[in-house]
Every structure is written in structure tokens, then in C-alpha cells.
Design an enzyme around this catalytic site. Sequence first.
Site, PDB file in Angstrom:
ATOM      1  N   PRO A 107      38.364  -0.308  29.393  1.00  0.00           N
ATOM      2  CG  PRO A 107      36.448   0.574  28.395  1.00  0.00           C
ATOM      3  CD  PRO A 107      37.935   0.680  28.396  1.00  0.00           C
ATOM      4  CD  GLU A 142      35.070   6.404  19.949  1.00  0.00           C
ATOM      5  OE1 GLU A 142      34.512   5.330  20.224  1.00  0.00           O
ATOM      6  OE2 GLU A 142      34.712   7.502  20.417  1.00  0.00           O
ATOM      7  NE  ARG A 180      41.077   4.654  51.743  1.00  0.00           N
ATOM      8  CZ  ARG A 180      40.857   3.624  52.552  1.00  0.00           C
ATOM      9  NH1 ARG A 180      41.175   2.417  52.171  1.00  0.00           N
ATOM     10  NH2 ARG A 180      40.325   3.801  53.736  1.00  0.00           N
ATOM     11  CG  ASP A 188      39.739   0.276  54.235  1.00  0.00           C
ATOM     12  OD1 ASP A 188      39.300   1.098  55.037  1.00  0.00           O
ATOM     13  OD2 ASP A 188      40.664   0.488  53.437  1.00  0.00           O
TER      14      ASP A 188
HETATM   15  C1  4F9 Z   1      39.000   2.831  31.698  1.00  0.00           C
HETATM   16  C2  4F9 Z   1      36.632   2.671  31.455  1.00  0.00           C
HETATM   17  C3  4F9 Z   1      38.902   2.028  32.816  1.00  0.00           C
HETATM   18  C4  4F9 Z   1      36.597   1.872  32.580  1.00  0.00           C
HETATM   19  C5  4F9 Z   1      39.064   4.467  29.218  1.00  0.00           C
HETATM   20  C6  4F9 Z   1      37.342   5.097  28.049  1.00  0.00           C
HETATM   21  C7  4F9 Z   1      37.855   3.158  31.002  1.00  0.00           C
HETATM   22  C8  4F9 Z   1      37.928   3.980  29.805  1.00  0.00           C
HETATM   23  N1  4F9 Z   1      37.713   1.567  33.231  1.00  0.00           N
HETATM   24  N2  4F9 Z   1      36.869   4.377  29.063  1.00  0.00           N
HETATM   25  N3  4F9 Z   1      38.669   5.149  28.147  1.00  0.00           N
END
Ligand code: 4F9
Length: 266
Positions: free
Chosen positions: A88, A115, A153, A168
Site C-alpha cells: 500500500p 504485516e 492485455r 479501452d
Molecule cells: C498491495 C495493498 C498493493 C494494496 C500488500 C497487504 C497491498 C497489500 N496494493 N496489502 N499486503
Amino acid sequence: MKFVVLTIFPEMFGPFWDHGIIRRAIEQEKISAATLNIRDFAEDKHQVTDDRPYGGGSGMVMKPEPLAAAIRAAELEAPSAPKILLTPQGRVFNQKIAHELASLEQLVFVCGRYEGVDERINIDLIDDEISIGDYVLTGGELAAMVIIDAVTRQIPGTLGGVDAAEKDSFADGLLEHAHYTRPQVFENKTVPDILLSGHHGEIENWRLESALMRTLMKRADLLKQKDLDEKEIEILEKWSRWIEDILESYHGAHAEHREDAENETK
Ligand code: 4F9
């Protein structure tokens, strides 16, 4: 394109590689796919991949040694690939990034669990961090699949039509126009006449107006960012004139009331 995925759950990818456009792309050798099980690179008897965080707290952290060994094995399989951590905290994935990644020959995806991964993995072994949106998953695997799907794609020849990816949503900064197929009447709703007319020029205009209208209604933010072309400006100005016209008529019809309201506040 060669995709290498590092994960403690390689089985999650089996059905993904085995269906639809991804499967066909593998069969046609437009892409190749490999998963490496991070657990296979743990050297202890129980092949442990996580441990408790220094400093305390809840949750577990992905141990650095097995992950580092797995990343080095991936480097041998895909020496030119950037090693991408799904997190994230990464740059937020979009169509532009999909296009950018599709231009490369090889990609390595590192899927964390628990985590997070030990910070020292990040320093030398990761080249890029990508997020698929502002939410937390239980691991990077689904994010890797999302990116692999969107990248695949973009690779010429993986979709049915010759230039299907160019049409697209987002390819030109607009959402796609509405689509219709048979039957001509479905639950009392009809297909726009123009689409049945065979006038290709008019159909193209209708599709552009449809795309513009949907983008205006659903994602005005995209329209604001877009480098509009002449045709698009012409359509938006036409709508703007229609709206001005409606408001002018309205204000004309309600002129007296407006004066009343103004007098009341005095
Ligand atoms: C990875 C969340 C990419 C959003 C990886 C827990 C993640 C993520 N985008 N959440 N590990």
C-alpha cells in the site's frame, strides 16, 4: 513478457494462469509465467518465513533471509526485470503504469504476507513499490494478479481485436462508450438507432459523445485532467450552450419571482 512471482502461496496463481486471455497468452507464448515459493528458500527444518517484530506489537513480519534468497533466484530467472514489491506504500497503479510495465521484457513481483516485509529487503533488493489502491490486503498476491492481468492485455496480440487495447477505458483519458449487443429490445429497452444505421462516421461520433458523457457524469476528474482534442471541445461547448440556454429560459420565466426575493432581503 516473462512474469516471475515470489509468494508463499503459489497455488493461488494456478487458476489465474489457467483461464481466459492469460491462458491464451501463455499458450501463444506472448507471456510466460513462473512462481517461486518463498518457503522453499527457508533453510530451517520448518521452513519458517515469518517472525515476531523487533520492538514488540501484534502481527508478524516476513523474515529477510528466505525472501532475499528467493529474490536472488528470481534474478537468475529474469536478470533484466525490476523487482516490484506490492505494498500500500507504493505508487498507485493505473493504466499508464500498466503501459509502462508492458514495454519491459521481464517483471518480478514480490508478494509480502503478514504485516509486512523486513525493511532491509527494501534497500537493495527492491526496485519499485506498487499499490493497487488505498486499502490493505492480506498479502500482495491479488495485487500482483491485478497488475499482471492489466499488463498482459496491453501486449500486442493478446486480445481478440487488432487494436482492442487502444479502445479501452483510460487509453485516451476517457471512459468507454456504452456497448450493446443482441437482442435489439431487451426488457423494453432498445438499442440506439444510430448503432443499427450502418453510418460508420455517425456511429464514431455517437461513441465519442457517449464516452464524453459517461466520463462527465461518472469521472469528471478525468475530464479535467485530459488534454481535450478539437472534436471533444466542440461537443462539450455544444452541451454547455444547451445548458446555458435552459438556464436562460428558466431565469427569463422566473424574473419576477427573483425580484420579489431580492426585495424581501432588503
Ligand atoms: C498491495 C495493498 C498493493 C494494496 C500488500 C497487504 C497491498 C497489500 N496494493 N496489502 N499486503
